[in-house]
Design a protein around this motif. Structure first.
Motif, PDB file in Angstrom:
ATOM      1  N   PHE A  70       0.818  -1.213   0.000  1.00  0.00           N
ATOM      2  CA  PHE A  70       0.000   0.000   0.000  1.00  0.00           C
ATOM      3  C   PHE A  70       0.851   1.262   0.000  1.00  0.00           C
ATOM      4  N   GLY A  71       2.149   1.091   0.114  1.00  0.00           N
ATOM      5  CA  GLY A  71       3.053   2.227   0.061  1.00  0.00           C
ATOM      6  C   GLY A  71       3.260   2.864   1.421  1.00  0.00           C
ATOM      7  N   ARG A  72       3.794   4.047   1.359  1.00  0.00           N
ATOM      8  CA  ARG A  72       4.131   4.760   2.600  1.00  0.00           C
ATOM      9  C   ARG A  72       2.882   5.227   3.326  1.00  0.00           C
ATOM     10  N   VAL A  73       2.856   4.939   4.621  1.00  0.00           N
ATOM     11  CA  VAL A  73       1.766   5.408   5.476  1.00  0.00           C
ATOM     12  C   VAL A  73       2.184   6.716   6.116  1.00  0.00           C
ATOM     13  N   THR A  74       3.405   6.739   6.601  1.00  0.00           N
ATOM     14  CA  THR A  74       4.007   7.973   7.104  1.00  0.00           C
ATOM     15  C   THR A  74       5.298   8.168   6.318  1.00  0.00           C
ATOM     16  N   GLU A  75       6.108   9.097   6.740  1.00  0.00           N
ATOM     17  CA  GLU A  75       7.348   9.367   6.013  1.00  0.00           C
ATOM     18  C   GLU A  75       8.281   8.166   5.997  1.00  0.00           C
ATOM     19  N   ARG A  76       8.274   7.339   7.065  1.00  0.00           N
ATOM     20  CA  ARG A  76       9.225   6.232   7.154  1.00  0.00           C
ATOM     21  C   ARG A  76       8.588   4.848   7.143  1.00  0.00           C
ATOM     22  N   SER A  77       7.274   4.751   7.299  1.00  0.00           N
ATOM     23  CA  SER A  77       6.670   3.425   7.439  1.00  0.00           C
ATOM     24  C   SER A  77       5.876   3.025   6.191  1.00  0.00           C
ATOM     25  N   HIS A  78       5.748   1.703   6.006  1.00  0.00           N
ATOM     26  CA  HIS A  78       5.012   1.108   4.889  1.00  0.00           C
ATOM     27  C   HIS A  78       3.953   0.159   5.430  1.00  0.00           C
ATOM     28  N   ARG A  79       2.904  -0.049   4.680  1.00  0.00           N
ATOM     29  CA  ARG A  79       1.875  -1.035   5.019  1.00  0.00           C
ATOM     30  C   ARG A  79       1.810  -2.044   3.882  1.00  0.00           C
ATOM     31  N   ILE A  80       1.905  -3.322   4.241  1.00  0.00           N
ATOM     32  CA  ILE A  80       1.880  -4.407   3.265  1.00  0.00           C
ATOM     33  C   ILE A  80       0.796  -5.391   3.662  1.00  0.00           C
ATOM     34  N   LEU A  81       0.032  -5.859   2.699  1.00  0.00           N
ATOM     35  CA  LEU A  81      -1.007  -6.853   2.920  1.00  0.00           C
ATOM     36  C   LEU A  81      -0.544  -8.167   2.299  1.00  0.00           C
ATOM     37  N   ILE A  82      -0.563  -9.247   3.106  1.00  0.00           N
ATOM     38  CA  ILE A  82      -0.134 -10.557   2.635  1.00  0.00           C
ATOM     39  C   ILE A  82      -1.364 -11.465   2.608  1.00  0.00           C
ATOM     40  N   ILE A  83      -1.699 -11.976   1.437  1.00  0.00           N
ATOM     41  CA  ILE A  83      -2.846 -12.871   1.264  1.00  0.00           C
ATOM     42  C   ILE A  83      -2.292 -14.278   1.080  1.00  0.00           C
ATOM     43  N   PHE A  84      -2.803 -15.227   1.882  1.00  0.00           N
ATOM     44  CA  PHE A  84      -2.268 -16.584   1.831  1.00  0.00           C
ATOM     45  C   PHE A  84      -3.395 -17.610   1.793  1.00  0.00           C
ATOM     46  N   ASN A  85      -3.070 -18.793   1.303  1.00  0.00           N
ATOM     47  CA  ASN A  85      -3.974 -19.942   1.293  1.00  0.00           C
ATOM     48  C   ASN A  85      -3.404 -20.993   2.234  1.00  0.00           C
ATOM     49  N   CYS A  86      -4.275 -21.621   3.028  1.00  0.00           N
ATOM     50  CA  CYS A  86      -3.867 -22.696   3.925  1.00  0.00           C
ATOM     51  C   CYS A  86      -4.603 -23.962   3.512  1.00  0.00           C
ATOM     52  N   ASN A  87      -3.852 -25.035   3.305  1.00  0.00           N
ATOM     53  CA  ASN A  87      -4.418 -26.344   3.014  1.00  0.00           C
ATOM     54  C   ASN A  87      -4.087 -27.265   4.174  1.00  0.00           C
ATOM     55  N   ARG A  88      -5.101 -27.980   4.648  1.00  0.00           N
ATOM     56  CA  ARG A  88      -4.935 -28.834   5.822  1.00  0.00           C
ATOM     57  C   ARG A  88      -5.574 -30.191   5.555  1.00  0.00           C
ATOM     58  N   ASP A  89      -4.810 -31.253   5.774  1.00  0.00           N
ATOM     59  CA  ASP A  89      -5.324 -32.618   5.671  1.00  0.00           C
ATOM     60  C   ASP A  89      -5.855 -32.994   7.051  1.00  0.00           C
ATOM     61  N   LEU A  90      -7.162 -33.085   7.177  1.00  0.00           N
ATOM     62  CA  LEU A  90      -7.775 -33.330   8.479  1.00  0.00           C
ATOM     63  C   LEU A  90      -7.511 -34.742   9.003  1.00  0.00           C
ATOM     64  N   ASP A  91      -7.115 -35.677   8.123  1.00  0.00           N
ATOM     65  CA  ASP A  91      -6.765 -37.017   8.554  1.00  0.00           C
ATOM     66  C   ASP A  91      -5.343 -37.100   9.088  1.00  0.00           C
ATOM     67  N   ASN A  92      -4.500 -36.132   8.722  1.00  0.00           N
ATOM     68  CA  ASN A  92      -3.097 -36.146   9.124  1.00  0.00           C
ATOM     69  C   ASN A  92      -2.668 -34.724   9.489  1.00  0.00           C
ATOM     70  N   LEU A  93      -3.141 -34.235  10.626  1.00  0.00           N
ATOM     71  CA  LEU A  93      -2.852 -32.866  11.041  1.00  0.00           C
ATOM     72  C   LEU A  93      -1.403 -32.655  11.451  1.00  0.00           C
ATOM     73  N   GLY A  94      -0.827 -33.637  12.093  1.00  0.00           N
ATOM     74  CA  GLY A  94       0.487 -33.442  12.684  1.00  0.00           C
ATOM     75  C   GLY A  94       0.312 -32.834  14.059  1.00  0.00           C
ATOM     76  N   GLU A  95       1.418 -32.527  14.693  1.00  0.00           N
ATOM     77  CA  GLU A  95       1.362 -31.937  16.041  1.00  0.00           C
ATOM     78  C   GLU A  95       0.880 -30.504  15.968  1.00  0.00           C
ATOM     79  N   LYS A  96       0.174 -30.084  17.004  1.00  0.00           N
ATOM     80  CA  LYS A  96      -0.263 -28.686  17.084  1.00  0.00           C
ATOM     81  C   LYS A  96       0.937 -27.841  17.455  1.00  0.00           C
ATOM     82  N   ILE A  97       1.103 -26.729  16.777  1.00  0.00           N
ATOM     83  CA  ILE A  97       2.215 -25.817  17.037  1.00  0.00           C
ATOM     84  C   ILE A  97       1.815 -24.881  18.158  1.00  0.00           C
TER      85      ILE A  97
END
Length: 80
Positions: A51-78
Motif C-alpha cells: 500500500f506504500g508509505r503510510v508515514t514518512e518512514r513506514s510502509h503497510r503491506i497486505l499478505i494474502i495466503f492460502n492454507c491447506n490442511r489434511d484433516l486425517d493427518n494434522l500433525g502436532e499442534k504448534i
C-alpha cells in the motif's frame, strides 16, 4: 478417506522503519510460517500488496495466503 480443509487468510504487515529493512522476503516468510496451526499445514502466499508509505518512514503491506490442511493427518499442534 482423505478429508481436506482449505481457507484463505490475510495478514497486515506494518513496517515502521522502511529504510532499515534489509530483506523483505525474509519477513514475509516469517509471517507465512507464523500462520501454521498444525505441523502439516501447507501455507502458500497468493499475493503481496504494497500500500506504500503510510508515514514518512513506514510502509503497510497486505499478505494474502492460502492454507491447506489434511484433516486425517494434522500433525502436532504448534504451540507458540
Amino acid at each position: 478417506m482423505i478429508i481436506k480443509a482449505s481457507y484463505q487468510g490475510v495478514v497486515e504487515l506494518n513496517i515502521v522503519n522502511w529504510d532499515a529493512i534489509d530483506n523483505l522476503g525474509e519477513k514475509i516468510t516469517e509471517v507465512r510460517d507464523s500462520q501454521k496451526i498444525y505441523k502439516n499445514d501447507i501455507i502458500e502466499i497468493q499475493q503481496v500488496v504494497d500500500f506504500g508509505r503510510v508515514t514518512e518512514r513506514s510502509h503497510r503491506i497486505l499478505i494474502i495466503f492460502n492454507c491447506n490442511r489434511d484433516l486425517d493427518n494434522l500433525g502436532e499442534k504448534i504451540v507458540l
